[in-house]
Design an enzyme around this catalytic site. Structure first.
Site, PDB file in Angstrom:
ATOM      1  N   SER A   1     -11.501  -2.667   3.696  1.00  0.00           N
ATOM      2  CA  SER A   1     -10.145  -2.126   3.644  1.00  0.00           C
ATOM      3  C   SER A   1      -9.845  -1.334   4.910  1.00  0.00           C
ATOM      4  O   SER A   1     -10.750  -0.822   5.571  1.00  0.00           O
ATOM      5  CB  SER A   1     -10.000  -1.203   2.430  1.00  0.00           C
ATOM      6  OG  SER A   1      -8.766  -0.502   2.475  1.00  0.00           O
ATOM      7  N   SER A   2      -8.561  -1.227   5.228  1.00  0.00           N
ATOM      8  CA  SER A   2      -8.112  -0.388   6.341  1.00  0.00           C
ATOM      9  C   SER A   2      -7.643   0.979   5.871  1.00  0.00           C
ATOM     10  O   SER A   2      -7.271   1.814   6.707  1.00  0.00           O
ATOM     11  CB  SER A   2      -6.959  -1.073   7.082  1.00  0.00           C
ATOM     12  OG  SER A   2      -7.360  -2.302   7.616  1.00  0.00           O
TER      13      SER A   2
ATOM     14  N   GLY B   1      -1.369  -1.969   5.951  1.00  0.00           N
ATOM     15  CA  GLY B   1      -2.457  -2.878   6.286  1.00  0.00           C
ATOM     16  C   GLY B   1      -3.322  -2.357   7.407  1.00  0.00           C
ATOM     17  O   GLY B   1      -3.637  -1.173   7.485  1.00  0.00           O
TER      18      GLY B   1
ATOM     19  N   GLU C   1      -6.354  -8.341  -3.834  1.00  0.00           N
ATOM     20  CA  GLU C   1      -7.254  -7.649  -2.914  1.00  0.00           C
ATOM     21  C   GLU C   1      -8.348  -8.538  -2.342  1.00  0.00           C
ATOM     22  O   GLU C   1      -8.860  -8.285  -1.245  1.00  0.00           O
ATOM     23  CB  GLU C   1      -7.903  -6.476  -3.646  1.00  0.00           C
ATOM     24  CG  GLU C   1      -8.023  -5.246  -2.807  1.00  0.00           C
ATOM     25  CD  GLU C   1      -6.673  -4.737  -2.358  1.00  0.00           C
ATOM     26  OE1 GLU C   1      -6.429  -4.725  -1.142  1.00  0.00           O
ATOM     27  OE2 GLU C   1      -5.858  -4.351  -3.209  1.00  0.00           O
TER      28      GLU C   1
ATOM     29  N   THR D   1       0.837  -1.196   0.000  1.00  0.00           N
ATOM     30  CA  THR D   1       0.000   0.000   0.000  1.00  0.00           C
ATOM     31  C   THR D   1       0.869   1.240   0.000  1.00  0.00           C
ATOM     32  O   THR D   1       1.990   1.227   0.486  1.00  0.00           O
ATOM     33  CB  THR D   1      -0.923  -0.001   1.243  1.00  0.00           C
ATOM     34  OG1 THR D   1      -1.654  -1.222   1.278  1.00  0.00           O
ATOM     35  CG2 THR D   1      -1.888   1.164   1.234  1.00  0.00           C
TER      36      THR D   1
ATOM     37  N   THR E   1      -3.512   0.788  -3.258  1.00  0.00           N
ATOM     38  CA  THR E   1      -2.946  -0.492  -2.825  1.00  0.00           C
ATOM     39  C   THR E   1      -3.092  -1.579  -3.885  1.00  0.00           C
ATOM     40  O   THR E   1      -4.007  -1.543  -4.716  1.00  0.00           O
ATOM     41  CB  THR E   1      -3.636  -0.966  -1.531  1.00  0.00           C
ATOM     42  OG1 THR E   1      -3.007  -2.157  -1.058  1.00  0.00           O
ATOM     43  CG2 THR E   1      -5.118  -1.227  -1.748  1.00  0.00           C
TER      44      THR E   1
END
Length: 573
Positions: free
Chosen positions: A455-456, A478, A428, A391, A409
């Site tokens: 997602s973060s 992450g 992903e 990312t 990412t």
């Protein structure tokens, strides 16, 4: 507002001082009265700054930066993946754009089950089944239509030059290539095209400083620049994506040309809330960043973090406890809102978060940090955290006061390892929960056809009490992204640090029962005090795990910040 204080003697006893945040020296601070870009690689930051000098907007600069990162940081982001952007026109209300990848229509909740059991992450990543339909090009196109000033084709020049003329391998790229077995292999070496680009004939990764040329992506960027974004999703490139994932030697995927052609980026409602008089705005679902970052902050609002300061274990104890609660809610409720009910309003409701905050004590830990029940909460099961490494975050501001914060990412380092036209395809889909159902309850983040995995990524814009943009920030790493962004905001608002200082602070990550401390920092030295407060499970993360970028507004000027753990840099217009 009611605040609680740790008694002075206890606070003094817990204080740790004299330890540097990281072993690296922070980059030289850069400021500008006009525009600026901060990115994880100086060559990408310069690409964005070049566009600003030509009269481009923050949106234009962000696009050029993403394209350049695709070349010089191929392990982290690019057009084979997806991203989220939070944008503000002239400091006004934020708009957000969702370019997250989608699962093929044929995907179902059993996508990552093998013989009825969940695959291991290591088995699921390489090959075709981990690849989602890439979203970054549609994201770039949507943002450019809404906010661009320069022609689409003009934004590709810097990246094309880097790919055609060559760029030097950095220590971070070399490290990513060398991860794997003793022969230096990695997921990056899983295709002949990647081996030819990044490895020596003996199979070892290229040395730091080696010049790499990527003519395939240079040629494709030239085509994409001239033919427009639709040429990514229909025609030879789309056919190559489908053929590559269908024919993968490991975990082939049934993705179709229709899956690629029908992909759309989407505008989404921003997630906004107030913290100590500042307006915090981030990305909504399928990102878990906006709600979780805000929850961490708001649950801490009743504590006087300013009085405690950044070198006090009490501060980090409170941050860890708030994180544990916020991540518990994240793991249960956050997913693609087009497929499941996500109680966003309930998760950021001040009354709900005050109740969650009441569970936090200054002198002990929560026995078990479990998810709460916000208003509108569905009945769903908890899903697990997934590893994520590939990312990159970048921020851009322009002379008109437009602001862009974007995280991009391909998920793991080098994504799935599959390569098309010189770029890596993401992995992903491994951000979905591999276990679709627990007991009678479905997991919100289960795999479904056309769905976007949770997602973060946490691109964020902060407005000050005066209503003006104060901070533009984001990170890579992450699930630790959320922790890094929350720490950065606390550093600026509570501890009155510069953006550069707060990004350089070490990171604490507490997603559950274990507290992870950054190695080689004053946080590692605090481990005994944190154990005394009840944090029995403590582990450590290397500094290279973290990577943040920011721009702040100070005294009428933009001031850039880049993570000293990375090769990042902020460059003014």
């Amino acid at each position: 507002m009611i605040k609680r204080f740790i008694p002075a003697m206890a606070a003094a006893a817990l204080t740790v001082s004299g330890c540097a945040a990281t072993s690296a020296s922070p980059p030289t601070t850069t400021s500008s009265s006009t525009g600026m870009v901060s990115a994880a690689d100086p060559r990408a930051a310069e690409a964005g700054a070049e566009i600003l000098r030509r009269g481009g907007s923050a949106a234009d600069a962000a696009i050029a930066t993403l394209l350049a990162l695709n070349v010089v940081e191929p392990q982290s982001s690019g057009i084979g993946g997806g991203g989220f952007m939070v944008y503000s026109d002239r400091g006004g209300a934020p708009v957000t754009y969702d370019g997250r990848e989608t699962a093929p229509a044929a995907a179902d909740p059993n996508w990552f089950l093998k013989d009825g059991q969940p695959m291991t992450f290591e088995d699921a990543v390489p090959g075709g089944k981990s690849v989602g339909v890439p979203g970054n090009v549609r994201l770039m196109a949507m943002v450019h239509r809404q906010h661009g000033k320069l022609p689409w084709a003009s934004l590709f020049g810097p990246a094309i030059r880097l790919a055609r003329d060559g760029f030097a391998v950095t220590p971070r790229l070399h490290f990513a290539l060398a991860r794997g077995d003793d022969e230096g292999s990695s997921v990056a070496a899983s295709t002949a095209a990647a081996r030819a680009l990044y490895f020596k004939p003996d199979g070892h990764p290229l040395d730091v400083g080696t010049i790499v040329r990527n003519p395939a992506i240079a040629a494709f960027f030239e085509q994409l620049a001239q033919r427009g974004p639709d040429s990514f999703y229909v025609g030879p490139n789309a056919q190559a994506i489908v053929a590559t994932v269908n024919g993968a030697a490991h975990n082939p995927s049934p993705m179709t040309a229709g899956d690629v052609a029908t992909y759309d980026a989407k505008p989404r409602p921003a997630v906004c809330g107030n913290y100590r008089g500042y307006r915090i705005c981030g990305m909504g679902p399928a990102s878990s960043g906006g709600t979780t970052v805000f929850a961490i902050l708001k649950q801490l609002e009743r504590f006087d973090l300013s009085a405690l300061g950044p070198h006090n274990p009490a501060s980090w104890h409170l941050i860890a406890e708030s994180m544990r609660l916020a991540y518990a809610d994240r793991d249960r409720y956050l997913a693609d809102p087009d497929f499941v009910t996500v109680p966003v309003a309930g998760l950021i409701d001040p009354t709900y978060l005050a109740g969650r905050s009441a569970l936090i004590a200054v002198d002990r830990t929560i026995t078990s940090a479990t998810a709460g029940v916000p208003t509108g909460a569905p009945v769903v099961a908890v899903s697990r955290l997934a590893p994520e490494h590939g990312t990159s975050h970048f921020v851009a501001v322009d002379r008109w006061g437009n602001v862009a914060s974007e995280t991009s990412t391909i998920e793991s380092a080098f994504g799935s390892g599959l390569m098309v036209n010189g770029y890596f395809l993401n992995n992903e889909l491994t951000d979905f929960s591999f276990v679709p159902k627990i007991g009678d309850a479905w997991v919100a983040n289960r795999v479904e056809g056309g769905k976007r995995p949770r997602s973060s990524m946490s691109p964020t814009i902060v407005w000050g009490p005066d209503g003006k943009v104060r901070l533009v920030v984001g990170a890579a790493g992450g699930a630790t992204i959320i922790a890094q962004v929350a720490k950065a905001i606390i550093g600026v608002i509570d501890w009155k640090l510069s953006a550069q200082q707060t990004i350089a602070l070490p990171t604490l990550f507490a997603p559950g029962g274990t507290v992870y401390l950054e190695q080689g920092t004053f946080l590692e030295a605090m481990a005994p005090q944190l154990r005394a407060l009840g944090h029995a499970k403590i582990d450590y993360r290397p500094p290279m795990t973290f990577k943040g970028n920011a721009i702040e507004r100070v005294g009428g000027r933009w001031v850039g910040a880049a993570d000293p753990r990375s090769e990042g840099k902020a460059i003014g217009e």
